[in-house]
Design a protein around this motif. Sequence first.
Motif, PDB file in Angstrom:
ATOM      1  N   ALA A 184       0.822  -1.209   0.000  1.00 43.98           N
ATOM      2  CA  ALA A 184       0.000   0.000   0.000  1.00 43.98           C
ATOM      3  C   ALA A 184       0.855   1.259   0.000  1.00 43.98           C
ATOM      4  N   LEU A 185       2.024   1.175   0.635  1.00 43.14           N
ATOM      5  CA  LEU A 185       2.934   2.321   0.685  1.00 43.14           C
ATOM      6  C   LEU A 185       3.773   2.458  -0.584  1.00 43.14           C
ATOM      7  N   GLY A 186       3.704   1.462  -1.459  1.00 40.74           N
ATOM      8  CA  GLY A 186       4.465   1.512  -2.702  1.00 40.74           C
ATOM      9  C   GLY A 186       5.899   1.062  -2.577  1.00 40.74           C
ATOM     10  N   VAL A 187       6.198   0.245  -1.553  1.00 41.00           N
ATOM     11  CA  VAL A 187       7.559  -0.227  -1.322  1.00 41.00           C
ATOM     12  C   VAL A 187       7.763  -1.581  -1.994  1.00 41.00           C
ATOM     13  N   ARG A 188       8.757  -1.646  -2.859  1.00 38.61           N
ATOM     14  CA  ARG A 188       9.061  -2.927  -3.494  1.00 38.61           C
ATOM     15  C   ARG A 188       9.727  -3.850  -2.470  1.00 38.61           C
ATOM     16  N   HIS A 189       9.222  -5.074  -2.397  1.00 36.57           N
ATOM     17  CA  HIS A 189       9.715  -5.991  -1.378  1.00 36.57           C
ATOM     18  C   HIS A 189       9.521  -7.431  -1.820  1.00 36.57           C
ATOM     19  N   SER A 190      10.311  -8.298  -1.221  1.00 39.99           N
ATOM     20  CA  SER A 190      10.098  -9.736  -1.351  1.00 39.99           C
ATOM     21  C   SER A 190       9.858 -10.301   0.034  1.00 39.99           C
ATOM     22  N   ALA A 191       9.296 -11.491   0.061  1.00 35.74           N
ATOM     23  CA  ALA A 191       9.096 -12.218   1.312  1.00 35.74           C
ATOM     24  C   ALA A 191       9.695 -13.602   1.145  1.00 35.74           C
ATOM     25  N   GLY A 192      10.130 -14.178   2.254  1.00 34.95           N
ATOM     26  CA  GLY A 192      10.741 -15.489   2.112  1.00 34.95           C
ATOM     27  C   GLY A 192      10.780 -16.269   3.403  1.00 34.95           C
ATOM     28  N   MET A 193      11.205 -17.507   3.263  1.00 33.78           N
ATOM     29  CA  MET A 193      11.282 -18.435   4.391  1.00 33.78           C
ATOM     30  C   MET A 193      12.510 -19.321   4.235  1.00 33.78           C
ATOM     31  N   VAL A 194      12.957 -19.864   5.354  1.00 32.86           N
ATOM     32  CA  VAL A 194      13.981 -20.898   5.327  1.00 32.86           C
ATOM     33  C   VAL A 194      13.313 -22.213   4.943  1.00 32.86           C
ATOM     34  N   GLY A 195      13.930 -22.937   4.018  1.00 29.78           N
ATOM     35  CA  GLY A 195      13.280 -24.094   3.430  1.00 29.78           C
ATOM     36  C   GLY A 195      13.455 -25.398   4.182  1.00 29.78           C
ATOM     37  N   PHE A 196      13.219 -25.396   5.481  1.00 27.15           N
ATOM     38  CA  PHE A 196      13.140 -26.663   6.191  1.00 27.15           C
ATOM     39  C   PHE A 196      11.880 -27.399   5.732  1.00 27.15           C
ATOM     40  N   VAL A 197      12.000 -28.707   5.565  1.00 23.11           N
ATOM     41  CA  VAL A 197      10.857 -29.495   5.100  1.00 23.11           C
ATOM     42  C   VAL A 197       9.670 -29.332   6.049  1.00 23.11           C
ATOM     43  N   ARG A 198       9.955 -29.179   7.328  1.00 23.09           N
ATOM     44  CA  ARG A 198       8.857 -29.023   8.293  1.00 23.09           C
ATOM     45  C   ARG A 198       8.088 -27.717   8.096  1.00 23.09           C
ATOM     46  N   PHE A 199       8.649 -26.776   7.315  1.00 21.58           N
ATOM     47  CA  PHE A 199       7.978 -25.512   7.042  1.00 21.58           C
ATOM     48  C   PHE A 199       7.234 -25.513   5.706  1.00 21.58           C
ATOM     49  N   ALA A 200       7.240 -26.626   4.981  1.00 25.29           N
ATOM     50  CA  ALA A 200       6.674 -26.643   3.635  1.00 25.29           C
ATOM     51  C   ALA A 200       5.202 -26.258   3.621  1.00 25.29           C
ATOM     52  N   GLU A 201       4.428 -26.804   4.533  1.00 21.91           N
ATOM     53  CA  GLU A 201       2.996 -26.484   4.567  1.00 21.91           C
ATOM     54  C   GLU A 201       2.788 -25.006   4.889  1.00 21.91           C
ATOM     55  N   GLU A 202       3.605 -24.468   5.778  1.00 22.71           N
ATOM     56  CA  GLU A 202       3.495 -23.059   6.131  1.00 22.71           C
ATOM     57  C   GLU A 202       3.875 -22.176   4.944  1.00 22.71           C
ATOM     58  N   ALA A 203       4.862 -22.601   4.164  1.00 29.39           N
ATOM     59  CA  ALA A 203       5.243 -21.841   2.966  1.00 29.39           C
ATOM     60  C   ALA A 203       4.092 -21.810   1.958  1.00 29.39           C
TER      61      ALA A 203
END
Length: 290
Positions: free
Chosen positions: A133-152
């Motif tokens: 909404a503020l017009g800021v270019r950004h990315s989002a990310g996560m550490v790719g532990f298999v236990r986080f796959a569903e959350e990703a």
Amino acid sequence: MKLTVLYRGPLSGCNFGCEYCPFGKWKQSEEELAKDREDLARFMAWVESRTDLRISVFFTPWGEALIWPWYQEALARLTQLEHVDRAAVQTNLSCTLDWVERCKVEKLGIWATYHPEWMKRRRFVAQCEKLSALGVRHSAGMVGFVRFAEEAEALRSELPADTYLWVNAVKDGQEEPYTPEDIARFTRVDPLFPVNNTRHPSLGRACRGGESVISVDGEGTARRCHFIDEPIGNIYAPDFDAALKPRPCSKAVCGCHIGYVHLEYLELDRVFGSGILERVPATPLWNARA
């Protein structure tokens, strides 16, 4: 001349305590924080004085920077400087975002990492929505532990359609190696996951590190990148510019995005364009509702 500086001062504490990260395990003393603030002030004065350069700055701290007002103010000041093209930062996005209003948002970049053990998904998504909404270019990310796959997958489904979600492959510390199914699953979330899941051959390869991209610590010591310890000079020395020259990589492989993205043969500058620091591809590569 264009120069990108990856600044990493002595800041090393974090307000999160992820078990796989060593930097959330302690809090810095008032003296240590004061030193970080002093070092940053000196660096900022140097950037402000180098009007002969086109500079981009990327804060890559060993800790969380944006909970401290001096980093918020630094980003605001950098984006207001005519000779600064880009000011970006890695962050867990736990901070307030009122400081963004003092920035020229077209110059600001945010690399935000989601830590599901320490922040509610809805809170993280709301922060990303506010950045949009503020017009800021950004990315989002996560550490790719298999236990986080569903959350990703859940995060991908809730993020704004124009927010790129990267997944950092775990190359060491995974209980079991990725299966082909794991790789396919993360690739559906992040089409560039296979690139990050590779230790790219780099020995003797041309790299922008040391020529147009440098890593700088709190003392001003410059290195070609974060992953090669050998100094090439000090930015506060009057003859520093002579140190900027082509240098083939001296490491056998490069497996971190902020390193290999500057290897010339990979041509990832064509993938990310002006979003290379905040890790935003120039053209959408992802399925926003994967």
